[in-house]
Each structure stands twice: as structure tokens, then as C-alpha cells.
Design a protein around this motif. Structure first.
Motif, mmCIF file in Angstrom:
data_model
loop_
_atom_site.group_PDB
_atom_site.id
_atom_site.type_symbol
_atom_site.label_atom_id
_atom_site.label_comp_id
_atom_site.label_asym_id
_atom_site.label_seq_id
_atom_site.Cartn_x
_atom_site.Cartn_y
_atom_site.Cartn_z
ATOM 1 N N ARG A 29 0.860 -1.180 0.000
ATOM 2 C CA ARG A 29 0.000 0.000 0.000
ATOM 3 C C ARG A 29 0.897 1.230 0.000
ATOM 4 N NH1 ARG A 29 -4.402 1.232 4.674
ATOM 5 N NH2 ARG A 29 -5.919 2.303 3.383
ATOM 6 N N ARG A 30 0.599 2.158 -0.912
ATOM 7 C CA ARG A 30 1.425 3.359 -1.001
ATOM 8 C C ARG A 30 1.039 4.344 0.109
ATOM 9 N NH1 ARG A 30 1.385 5.209 -7.267
ATOM 10 N NH2 ARG A 30 -0.245 6.558 -6.409
ATOM 11 N N ALA A 31 1.915 5.313 0.329
ATOM 12 C CA ALA A 31 1.649 6.311 1.374
ATOM 13 C C ALA A 31 0.349 7.066 1.097
ATOM 14 C CB ALA A 31 2.824 7.282 1.454
ATOM 15 N N ASP A 32 -0.005 7.199 -0.199
ATOM 16 C CA ASP A 32 -1.236 7.936 -0.532
ATOM 17 C C ASP A 32 -2.482 7.062 -0.425
ATOM 18 O OD1 ASP A 32 -1.034 6.301 -2.728
ATOM 19 O OD2 ASP A 32 -0.639 7.892 -4.168
ATOM 20 N N TYR A 34 -3.228 4.198 -2.059
ATOM 21 C CA TYR A 34 -3.494 3.272 -3.170
ATOM 22 C C TYR A 34 -2.837 1.922 -2.887
ATOM 23 C CZ TYR A 34 -5.347 6.833 -6.335
ATOM 24 O OH TYR A 34 -6.120 7.795 -6.915
ATOM 25 N N HIS A 35 -3.563 0.850 -3.183
ATOM 26 C CA HIS A 35 -2.989 -0.483 -3.007
ATOM 27 C C HIS A 35 -2.148 -0.877 -4.213
ATOM 28 C CE1 HIS A 35 -6.019 -0.680 0.168
ATOM 29 N NE2 HIS A 35 -5.194 -1.556 0.720
ATOM 30 N N LEU A 36 -1.074 -1.613 -3.933
ATOM 31 C CA LEU A 36 -0.230 -2.143 -5.008
ATOM 32 C C LEU A 36 -0.701 -3.550 -5.317
ATOM 33 C CD1 LEU A 36 3.154 -0.843 -3.587
ATOM 34 C CD2 LEU A 36 1.962 -0.011 -5.639
ATOM 35 N N GLY A 161 1.716 -2.421 -10.081
ATOM 36 C CA GLY A 161 1.631 -1.049 -9.576
ATOM 37 C C GLY A 161 0.219 -0.797 -9.093
ATOM 38 N N ILE A 162 -0.325 0.375 -9.435
ATOM 39 C CA ILE A 162 -1.724 0.638 -9.065
ATOM 40 C C ILE A 162 -2.642 0.408 -10.270
ATOM 41 C CG2 ILE A 162 -1.165 2.245 -7.198
ATOM 42 C CD1 ILE A 162 -1.970 4.542 -9.178
#
Ligand code: ATP
Length: 294
Positions: A29-32, A34-36, A161-162
Motif C-alpha cells: 500500500r502506497r503512502a497515498d 493506493y494499493h499495489l 503497480g496501481i
């Protein structure tokens, strides 16, 4: 080549095929927020006379402030009829679209990317109309939704990625049965119920391009959202169990559910399974197709 709509405006007809996540690993999961993801995505080819595994769209070109949307089809009542519809949002992004007719055959909020496929179909029609490569729309596609780029690509892919990292795959076509047990599942609720977000990625080796090899490869993969989705909508587990009982060689959920799919070794086995499920569970949406092969 464009047709015309009987007056003077050009029209492009496109189909928006169901997107199937044959495997879907959630790897971070990105800091923003969004899941990877690491996913094998393929598209369903409609077969037979039963429920269809694709929406169909008619895109009418011409100047308009707000593209006009006409809805038809069995699930027309489940989608927004206004500017919130992804079709209208995609038409605004593409520009030069006067109206769109959407025949909604795919169940909504069901993990088979109906809205994403519709948006991608509008962008595809616009690219065809202008004679440009549809990949021109890759960046706005991602802004419309994580699954829109893969639907714009339109063929089997590994998606990472996303949703922006696409690697085309050569997959054999397999008979598939799609089953939606009639419960809409909100993607956010499923991600919210995830026990882990740092699962291992897909195997390094790409999936083999023969049917038996692909099925073996898929057995070593998962849909990491499935257990979470079952906590939100337990009937998903009932549907996958029913598919296994019909002889599916692999039964799994697509996307964030609630649609589940069964893969079969022959079209006859798939069709027999469809007949059996329609008899035992007449309230379910049961659609025959082929997946992969492109
Ligand atoms: P994914 O597999 O990409 O997560 P999904 O199948 O779970 O997608 P969609 O069917 O795309 O979900 O619907 C998600 C939401 O988008 C719904 O709540 C629906 O109201 C909204 N929506 C807007 N436009 C559309 C459209 N054209 N078709 C379907 N849903 C749409």
C-alpha cells in the motif's frame, strides 16, 4: 470505419468485455493509500445466447457541452444516469462526443470492471474515430480508475503497480463460467476488511501459453481479496463452492467480487455447469464465455 447515425453524425460501436482477474495479489500500500497489485487480467469473449459477458456502446460524435447518456439493458437501472457515470466522464475526457448509448449487460459493482470497461470503450471509440493510437489515452485512463488502462489495452496482461504497469501476456483461451450471486460489493469495504496488505507477488515465471500449464500456474496463485470479500458477503463462498461442485478445475473470485468464475476443460463441461447452476440457483447471473486467447 465510422458509420453514421442516420442523420449526419458519425457513430462508433464498441463492446466492453468483462475484465477477469485470473489471479490478484495485493502486495502493498502506497503512502497515498493506493494499493499495489500484481494481477493476471484477461477478458471474456461472449458465447451462446444466454446473459452476455460484455456491455455494448454506441458513441455518437459531434459537439456538445455535456455528452448525453442513454441507458438500456438488464442492469441499466443499477448505474448512475448522470455525469457520475464513467461513460460520461470518459466522454468528457475524450472530447467531441455528443451522445453515448450504453447497453448494460454486466452486473454492477461486481469485480468484473464493468464501469472501467465502459470508460475504456469510450476512449477506444474516440481513438478509432480520430485515427490515433488508443494508448494516447493511457494517462487519462488511469485518472478515471485503476482498471481503466488494462481495459483500454484490451488483451491479456500482467497488471502491476496501481494498475499502470501492463505487460501483455499470451494466454490460451479457456472456457469460463461467470456467476454473480446478486449482491453488490463495494470495493472500499473489501480492501478495508483485508487482513494483510503485504502479500507475496505472483511467481516470477510468466504463465505458460498452454491450457494445462496455465491451470497449474494459476493453482499456485490467489485472489488476496477473496477471504475479505467473503466476510463482507458470505454468499460469495456459496457461489465458488457451487462452481467446484459442477466440476470447475479452478473456481475463484474476480476483482473485489462478488462475481466468481469457474474454468473448465471443455466448452461442453462449462455449458453443462451453466445449465445445472441455472436450475439450482435461478436468482444468480450465470454467463458463459471464453477467457484469454488474445
Ligand atoms: P472493478 O472490478 O474495476 O473493481 P467493479 O465491477 O467492482 O469494478 P463497477 O461495475 O465498475 O465495479 O462499478 C463500480 C461503481 O461505479 C458502481 O458503484 C457504479 O455505480 C459506478 N459506475 C459509474 N459508471 C458505471 C458504469 N458505466 N458501469 C458500471 N458502474 C458504473
Amino acid at each position: 470505419m465510422d458509420e453514421t447515425d442516420g442523420h449526419t453524425a458519425p457513430v462508433v460501436r464498441v463492446s466492453a468485455r468483462a475484465k477477469i482477474n485470473l489471479a490478484l495479489h495485493v502486495t502493498g500500500r502506497r503512502a497515498d493509500g493506493y494499493h499495489l497489485l500484481d494481477s493476471v487480467v484477461a477478458f471474456a469473449r461472449p458465447v451462446g445466447d444466454g446473459p452476455r459477458t460484455a456491455d455494448t456502446l454506441e458513441v455518437h460524435f459531434g459537439p456538445a457541452e455535456t455528452p448525453h447518456l442513454t441507458l438500456a439493458g438488464p442492469f441499466a437501472g443499477d448505474v448512475p444516469a448522470d455525469a457520475d457515470n464513467l461513460v460520461v466522464r470518459a466522454a468528457r475526457v475524450a472530447g467531441g462526443i455528443r451522445a453515448v448509448r450504453l447497453d448494460k449487460h454486466l452486473p454492477v459493482a461486481s469485480g468484473i470492471g464493468g464501469g472501467s470497461a465502459d470508460a475504456a470503450a469510450v476512449l477506444t471509440a474516440a481513438a478509432a474515430h480520430r485515427g490515433i493510437d488508443r494508448a494516447t489515452f493511457a494517462a487519462p485512463a488511469l485518472a478515471l480508475g485503476a482498471d481503466v488502462p488494462v481495459c483500454l489495452h484490451g488483451g491479456s496482461c500482467r497488471m502491476a503497480g496501481i494498475g499502470e504497469r501492463l505487460t501483455p501476456l499470451r494466454l490460451p483461451e479457456l472456457p469460463i463460467l461467470l456467476v454473480n450471486p446478486g449482491v453488490a460489493v463495494a470495493t472500499g469495504a473489501v480492501f478495508g476488511a483485508l487482513a494483510r496488505r503485504d502479500n507475496p507477488p505472483l511467481p516470477d515465471a510468466p504463465p505458460p501459453d498452454d491450457a494445462a500449464g496455465l491451470l497449474d500456474w494459476l493453482r499456485s496463485t490467489r485472489n488476496d481479496l477473496e477471504a475479505a470479500a467473503v466476510t463482507v458477503a458470505p454468499t460469495i463462498a456459496t457461489a465458488t463452492t457451487a462452481l467446484r461442485e459442477t466440476g470447475a478445475v479452478l473456481a475463484r473470485m474476480s476483482g473485489s467480487g462478488a462475481t466468481v468464475f469457474g474454468l473448465y476443460t471443455s466448452p461442453a463441461a462449462r455449458d453443462a455447469a451453466a445449465t445445472a447452476l441455472r436450475r439450482t440457483s435461478p436468482q444468480w447471473w450465470v454467463a458463459c464465455g471464453g477467457v484469454g486467447g488474445d
